[in-house]
Scaffold this active site. Structure first.
Site, PDB file in Angstrom:
ATOM      1  N   LYS A  22      36.624  58.914  46.927  1.00 39.93           N
ATOM      2  CA  LYS A  22      37.718  59.352  46.051  1.00 39.93           C
ATOM      3  C   LYS A  22      37.481  58.896  44.612  1.00 39.93           C
ATOM      4  O   LYS A  22      37.520  59.703  43.686  1.00 39.93           O
ATOM      5  CB  LYS A  22      39.054  58.791  46.560  1.00 39.93           C
ATOM      6  CG  LYS A  22      40.204  58.927  45.586  1.00 39.93           C
ATOM      7  CD  LYS A  22      41.495  58.403  46.163  1.00 39.93           C
ATOM      8  CE  LYS A  22      41.768  56.957  45.937  1.00 39.93           C
ATOM      9  NZ  LYS A  22      42.149  56.556  44.580  1.00 39.93           N
ATOM     10  N   ASN A  23      37.250  57.597  44.430  1.00 44.69           N
ATOM     11  CA  ASN A  23      37.191  57.066  43.066  1.00 44.69           C
ATOM     12  C   ASN A  23      35.959  57.550  42.307  1.00 44.69           C
ATOM     13  O   ASN A  23      36.021  57.760  41.095  1.00 44.69           O
ATOM     14  CB  ASN A  23      37.273  55.533  43.079  1.00 44.69           C
ATOM     15  CG  ASN A  23      38.671  55.053  43.444  1.00 44.69           C
ATOM     16  OD1 ASN A  23      39.610  55.840  43.463  1.00 44.69           O
ATOM     17  ND2 ASN A  23      38.799  53.776  43.750  1.00 44.69           N
ATOM     18  N   ARG A  93      46.805  57.748  38.313  1.00 41.72           N
ATOM     19  CA  ARG A  93      46.250  56.750  37.385  1.00 41.72           C
ATOM     20  C   ARG A  93      44.918  57.236  36.794  1.00 41.72           C
ATOM     21  O   ARG A  93      44.633  57.052  35.614  1.00 41.72           O
ATOM     22  CB  ARG A  93      46.047  55.452  38.177  1.00 41.72           C
ATOM     23  CG  ARG A  93      45.206  54.409  37.500  1.00 41.72           C
ATOM     24  CD  ARG A  93      46.003  53.626  36.492  1.00 41.72           C
ATOM     25  NE  ARG A  93      45.162  52.661  35.807  1.00 41.72           N
ATOM     26  CZ  ARG A  93      45.519  51.985  34.727  1.00 41.72           C
ATOM     27  NH1 ARG A  93      46.705  52.176  34.199  1.00 41.72           N
ATOM     28  NH2 ARG A  93      44.717  51.134  34.176  1.00 41.72           N
ATOM     29  N   CYS A 117      49.426  54.433  41.921  1.00 39.91           N
ATOM     30  CA  CYS A 117      50.049  53.486  42.839  1.00 39.91           C
ATOM     31  C   CYS A 117      50.723  52.354  42.069  1.00 39.91           C
ATOM     32  O   CYS A 117      50.226  51.885  41.055  1.00 39.91           O
ATOM     33  CB  CYS A 117      49.004  52.907  43.780  1.00 39.91           C
ATOM     34  SG  CYS A 117      48.608  54.010  45.125  1.00 39.91           S
ATOM     35  N   ARG A 122      48.801  47.208  35.279  1.00 36.10           N
ATOM     36  CA  ARG A 122      47.731  48.156  34.976  1.00 36.10           C
ATOM     37  C   ARG A 122      47.727  48.630  33.521  1.00 36.10           C
ATOM     38  O   ARG A 122      47.904  49.826  33.240  1.00 36.10           O
ATOM     39  CB  ARG A 122      47.784  49.349  35.940  1.00 36.10           C
ATOM     40  CG  ARG A 122      47.664  48.909  37.372  1.00 36.10           C
ATOM     41  CD  ARG A 122      47.556  50.046  38.326  1.00 36.10           C
ATOM     42  NE  ARG A 122      46.180  50.338  38.665  1.00 36.10           N
ATOM     43  CZ  ARG A 122      45.804  51.187  39.604  1.00 36.10           C
ATOM     44  NH1 ARG A 122      46.685  51.838  40.301  1.00 36.10           N
ATOM     45  NH2 ARG A 122      44.539  51.388  39.845  1.00 36.10           N
ATOM     46  N   PRO A 123      47.532  47.729  32.591  1.00 31.00           N
ATOM     47  CA  PRO A 123      47.490  48.143  31.179  1.00 31.00           C
ATOM     48  C   PRO A 123      46.188  48.886  30.880  1.00 31.00           C
ATOM     49  O   PRO A 123      45.293  48.950  31.711  1.00 31.00           O
ATOM     50  CB  PRO A 123      47.516  46.811  30.428  1.00 31.00           C
ATOM     51  CG  PRO A 123      46.942  45.817  31.370  1.00 31.00           C
ATOM     52  CD  PRO A 123      47.245  46.294  32.756  1.00 31.00           C
ATOM     53  N   ASP A 125      44.610  48.296  27.702  1.00 35.67           N
ATOM     54  CA  ASP A 125      44.144  47.707  26.446  1.00 35.67           C
ATOM     55  C   ASP A 125      42.612  47.704  26.333  1.00 35.67           C
ATOM     56  O   ASP A 125      42.060  47.928  25.256  1.00 35.67           O
ATOM     57  CB  ASP A 125      44.696  46.280  26.285  1.00 35.67           C
ATOM     58  CG  ASP A 125      44.367  45.390  27.475  1.00 35.67           C
ATOM     59  OD1 ASP A 125      44.456  45.883  28.611  1.00 35.67           O
ATOM     60  OD2 ASP A 125      44.012  44.221  27.273  1.00 35.67           O
ATOM     61  N   LEU A 126      41.912  47.492  27.433  1.00 40.25           N
ATOM     62  CA  LEU A 126      40.447  47.419  27.365  1.00 40.25           C
ATOM     63  C   LEU A 126      39.843  48.804  27.088  1.00 40.25           C
ATOM     64  O   LEU A 126      38.844  48.922  26.382  1.00 40.25           O
ATOM     65  CB  LEU A 126      39.876  46.844  28.663  1.00 40.25           C
ATOM     66  CG  LEU A 126      40.365  45.419  28.996  1.00 40.25           C
ATOM     67  CD1 LEU A 126      39.907  44.996  30.378  1.00 40.25           C
ATOM     68  CD2 LEU A 126      39.846  44.436  27.942  1.00 40.25           C
ATOM     69  N   ASP A 306      40.914  46.899  47.232  1.00 44.12           N
ATOM     70  CA  ASP A 306      41.357  48.082  47.977  1.00 44.12           C
ATOM     71  C   ASP A 306      41.239  47.905  49.494  1.00 44.12           C
ATOM     72  O   ASP A 306      41.674  48.777  50.253  1.00 44.12           O
ATOM     73  CB  ASP A 306      40.558  49.320  47.545  1.00 44.12           C
ATOM     74  CG  ASP A 306      41.015  49.854  46.199  1.00 44.12           C
ATOM     75  OD1 ASP A 306      42.016  49.346  45.666  1.00 44.12           O
ATOM     76  OD2 ASP A 306      40.372  50.785  45.678  1.00 44.12           O
ATOM     77  N   ARG A 398      46.926  60.662  49.736  1.00 44.10           N
ATOM     78  CA  ARG A 398      46.274  60.611  48.418  1.00 44.10           C
ATOM     79  C   ARG A 398      44.808  60.222  48.558  1.00 44.10           C
ATOM     80  O   ARG A 398      43.995  60.551  47.705  1.00 44.10           O
ATOM     81  CB  ARG A 398      46.953  59.557  47.531  1.00 44.10           C
ATOM     82  CG  ARG A 398      48.341  59.930  47.124  1.00 44.10           C
ATOM     83  CD  ARG A 398      48.885  58.889  46.198  1.00 44.10           C
ATOM     84  NE  ARG A 398      47.961  58.754  45.065  1.00 44.10           N
ATOM     85  CZ  ARG A 398      48.191  58.051  43.992  1.00 44.10           C
ATOM     86  NH1 ARG A 398      49.313  57.407  43.890  1.00 44.10           N
ATOM     87  NH2 ARG A 398      47.321  57.970  43.022  1.00 44.10           N
TER      88      ARG A 398
HETATM   89  C1  UD1 Z   1      39.949  51.233  39.957  1.00 49.16           C
HETATM   90  C2  UD1 Z   1      40.150  51.983  41.247  1.00 49.16           C
HETATM   91  C3  UD1 Z   1      41.090  51.229  42.162  1.00 49.16           C
HETATM   92  C4  UD1 Z   1      40.605  49.813  42.373  1.00 49.16           C
HETATM   93  C5  UD1 Z   1      40.336  49.126  41.044  1.00 49.16           C
HETATM   94  C6  UD1 Z   1      39.711  47.747  41.194  1.00 49.16           C
HETATM   95  C7  UD1 Z   1      39.885  54.283  40.513  1.00 49.16           C
HETATM   96  C8  UD1 Z   1      40.525  55.602  40.280  1.00 49.16           C
HETATM   97  N1  UD1 Z   1      40.702  53.303  40.931  1.00 49.16           N
HETATM   98  O1  UD1 Z   1      41.221  51.162  39.312  1.00 49.16           O
HETATM   99  O2  UD1 Z   1      41.168  51.914  43.403  1.00 49.16           O
HETATM  100  O3  UD1 Z   1      41.569  49.070  43.083  1.00 49.16           O
HETATM  101  O4  UD1 Z   1      39.442  49.923  40.250  1.00 49.16           O
HETATM  102  O5  UD1 Z   1      38.548  47.824  41.948  1.00 49.16           O
HETATM  103  O6  UD1 Z   1      38.690  54.136  40.386  1.00 49.16           O
HETATM  104  N2  UD1 Z   1      43.061  45.817  33.271  1.00 49.16           N
HETATM  105  C9  UD1 Z   1      43.509  45.356  32.052  1.00 49.16           C
HETATM  106  N3  UD1 Z   1      43.323  46.153  30.957  1.00 49.16           N
HETATM  107  C10 UD1 Z   1      42.706  47.364  31.029  1.00 49.16           C
HETATM  108  C11 UD1 Z   1      42.251  47.824  32.283  1.00 49.16           C
HETATM  109  C12 UD1 Z   1      42.451  47.019  33.387  1.00 49.16           C
HETATM  110  O7  UD1 Z   1      44.053  44.267  31.957  1.00 49.16           O
HETATM  111  O8  UD1 Z   1      42.567  48.040  29.996  1.00 49.16           O
HETATM  112  C13 UD1 Z   1      43.284  44.985  34.476  1.00 49.16           C
HETATM  113  C14 UD1 Z   1      44.194  45.674  35.488  1.00 49.16           C
HETATM  114  O9  UD1 Z   1      45.541  45.463  35.206  1.00 49.16           O
HETATM  115  C15 UD1 Z   1      43.772  44.991  36.774  1.00 49.16           C
HETATM  116  C16 UD1 Z   1      42.283  44.753  36.561  1.00 49.16           C
HETATM  117  O10 UD1 Z   1      42.069  44.829  35.158  1.00 49.16           O
HETATM  118  O11 UD1 Z   1      44.434  43.768  36.914  1.00 49.16           O
HETATM  119  C17 UD1 Z   1      41.380  45.732  37.266  1.00 49.16           C
HETATM  120  O12 UD1 Z   1      41.674  47.045  36.862  1.00 49.16           O
HETATM  121  P1  UD1 Z   1      40.577  48.198  36.813  1.00 49.16           P
HETATM  122  O13 UD1 Z   1      39.279  47.647  37.288  1.00 49.16           O
HETATM  123  O14 UD1 Z   1      40.640  48.825  35.467  1.00 49.16           O
HETATM  124  O15 UD1 Z   1      41.131  49.201  37.886  1.00 49.16           O
HETATM  125  P2  UD1 Z   1      41.308  50.761  37.775  1.00 49.16           P
HETATM  126  O16 UD1 Z   1      40.152  51.338  37.041  1.00 49.16           O
HETATM  127  O17 UD1 Z   1      42.691  51.078  37.339  1.00 49.16           O
END
Ligand code: UD1
Length: 417
Positions: A22-23, A93, A117, A122-123, A125-126, A306, A398
C-alpha cells in the site's frame, strides 16, 4: 457502517498470497505524475486508500484507471491548476505526497491538509522545511497547503527525524530540481528504496536510498519508464504472520521479500514462534510454549509501528509480562481499550504498554479506531472464543485487499455485514 463478524478459536492453517505494498503504491502513484509519459503500475492492491488517491489524481486532470486486476494506468495531465479535492484529500494522509511531484513538475500545488488514520499529531513541518529550502513558497490557507515554485533548486536538507513522508516528498521534488540535493537522516524503509528505484527507472539520478544519505542530481524531465512493479506489502504479510502465531496455527505467507520482514521475524523467533524463511515465502508455526518479549517501535530497520497493534494481540496470548514502547505515533495505543473488552490485560503508561498474557480471550463488540487497530482486532477475534463484532471495519479495507477471503481460505469463520 460495515461490521466484520468473527467466530474465533480456530488455528489458522494453509497458504496466503500477499498483495502489493500500500505505502509504496501510494508514493509511486504520486511519483508517476512527474513523468512525461503514461505509466502502467503493477502489483497495486485494490484497496480503498488506492481508490481515494485515484479519485484525487483523476479530479486534478490525470487519467487513472485499473488496466488489470492489479495494474493501474496513469497518464499525468499537461497542467494542473485545480486543488486536490478536499473531501478525498482529507480521507488520506498520503495525499500529502502529491506536494513534491506537483511542485517539481507543475510549479504549483494546492492540497487540503491531509487526514488519514487518527494515530497522532502527524505534523508536516519536515516536509515544509525541506521543500522551502529548495525554494518553494508554502502557505496554509483555509485548511489548504498552497505551494509555489518557479524552479526548485537542489539543497542540503537534514531531517530532524527520518520521516518516511518527508523523505519521499523531498526525493520526488529533487528529481527535477536544478543541481544536487542531499537528504541527510533520510528514512530507510523498503518503500523508500522502491520509490527511488521507480524514479531512477523513469530517468532520475538518485543514489543512497536505503541508507541515511540520499543524493539526487536534478534532470530536466522523467520519461524513460512505462511499466513498473511495486514490492509486496510487508505489513500485510506481517499481519498474517502474527495471526498465524496468535491462533497457534501453521501458515505459509507467499510472495514476500523476507529481508523486509526481518525485524518482525526476529521478534517472533524471540517469542519462540517457529519461522521458516524461504526465498519468497515465510512459514509461521506456533505451539503452546511461547515466551513474552519486549518491543520498541523504531524507524526501519527497527520494529515497525504499523505492526505494533497486531503484535499486542499475540503478546496478550502469551503467559507472562511483555512490553511495547511506541516511539513513532503517540495515539497508537487506542486499540488497548478495545482489546480489554475481549479480556486482554494491558496497562498503558505514556508510551509504554505492559501486557500480561491471559489464558483466553472472549468474543465481544469492538470498534476499529485506525487501520492497524482494525487488523489487530481481527486477529483478536480469530483468537477469542465465541463471536467478535468489529465496528468501523472500513478502516481495515483501507489497507487489506480480500481480507475476508484470505482469512476464510486459512480456515477462519469470518463474514462482513
Ligand atoms: C508512513 C506510513 C505509515 C507508517 C509511518 C512510519 C505511508 C503512506 N504511511 O507515514 O503507515 O506508520 O510512515 O513508518 O507511507 N513527523 C514530524 N514532522 C513531519 C513528518 C513527520 O514530526 O513533517 C513525525 C510524525 O508525527 C511521526 C513520525 O515523524 O511521529 C513519523 O512519521 P512519518 O515517518 O512521516 O510517517 P508518515 O510518512 O506519515
Amino acid at each position: 457502517m460495515k461490521e466484520i463478524v468473527v467466530n474465533g478459536g480456530k488455528a489458522l492453517k494453509g497458504q496466503v498470497r500477499i498483495h502489493g505494498a500500500k505505502n509504496a503504491s501510494l508514493a509511486i502513484m504520486c511519483a508517476a505524475l512527474i513523468s512525461d509519459v503514461p505509466i502502467t503500475l503493477e502489483n497495486i492492491p485494490n484497496i480503498s486508500d488506492i481508490n481515494t488517491l485515484m479519485n484525487i489524481i483523476g479530479a486534478m486532470g490525470g487519467e487513472v484507471r485499473w488496466s488489470g486486476s492489479d495494474s493501474l494506468y496513469i497518464a499525468p495531465p499537461d497542467k494542473i491548476n485545480v486543488e486536490a479535492p478536499r473531501d478525498q484529500a482529507k480521507k488520506l494522509r498520503a495525499s500529502n505526497l502529491l506536494l513534491g511531484p506537483l511542485l517539481t513538475k507543475y510549479g504549483y500545488a494546492k492540497i487540503a491538509l491531509p487526514g488519514g488514520c487518527n494515530i497522532g499529531v502527524r505534523p508536516m513541518d519536515l516536509h515544509f522545511k525541506g521543500l522551502s529550502k529548495m525554494g518553494a513558497k508554502i502557505k496554509l490557507e483555509k485548511g489548504c497547503i498552497v505551494a509555489k515554485a518557479d524552479k526548485l533548486r537542489g539543497a542540503s536538507i537534514y531531517l530532524d527525524f527520518p520521516s518516511v513522508g518527508a523523505t519521499e516528498n523531498i526525493m520526488m521534488a529533487a528529481c527535477l530540481a536544478e543541481g544536487q540535493t542531499f537528504i541527510e537522516n533520510a528514512a530507510k524503509e523498503p518503500e523508500i528504496v522502491d520509490l527511488a528505484n521507480f524514479l531512477n527507472a523513469m530517468g532520475a539520478k538518485m543514489r543512497g536510498a536505503g541508507t541515511d544519505l540520499i543524493k539526487v542530481v536534478g534532470v530536466n524531465s522523467l520519461y524513460r519508464c512505462d511499466r513498473y512493479t511495486v514490492i509486496p506489502d510487508r505489513i500485510e504479510a506481517g499481519t498474517y504472520m502474527v495471526a498465524a502465531a496468535a491462533t497457534r496455527g501453521d501458515v505459509v505467507v507467499q510472495n514476500v521479500i523476507p529481508k523486509h520482514l526481518e525485524p518482525l521475524i526476529a521478534k517472533l523467533k524471540e517469542a519462540n514462534v517457529d519461522v521458516i524463511v524461504g526465498e519468497d515465502y515465510v512459514r509461521v508455526k506456533a505451539g503452546k510454549d511461547l515466551k513474552p518479549v519486549d518491543i520498541k517501535t523504531m524507524p526501519y530497520p527497527g520494529f515497525p509501528t504499523d505492526m505494533q497493534s497486531q503484535m499486542m494481540v499475540l503478546l496478550s496470548t502469551i503467559p507472562g509480562i511483555s512490553t511495547i514502547v511506541e516511539n513513532i505515533f503517540e495515539n497508537r495505543f487506542q486499540v488497548v481499550d478495545e482489546l480489554k473488552r475481549l479480556g486482554a490485560k494491558i496497562k498503558v503508561e505514556g508510551r509504554i504498554a505492559i501486557i500480561e498474557g491471559v489464558e483466553e480471550l472472549q468474543g465481544a463488540e469492538v470498534r476499529a479506531t485506525d487501520l492497524r487497530a482494525g487488523a489487530a482486532l481481527l486477529i483478536a477475534g480469530l483468537v477469542a472464543n465465541g463471536e467478535t463484532r468489529i465496528g468501523n471495519s472500513e478502516y481495515i479495507y483501507r489497507g487489506y485487499q480480500d481480507v475476508q477471503e484470505k482469512f476464510m481460505a486459512l480456515g477462519a469463520d469470518i463474514r462482513q455485514i
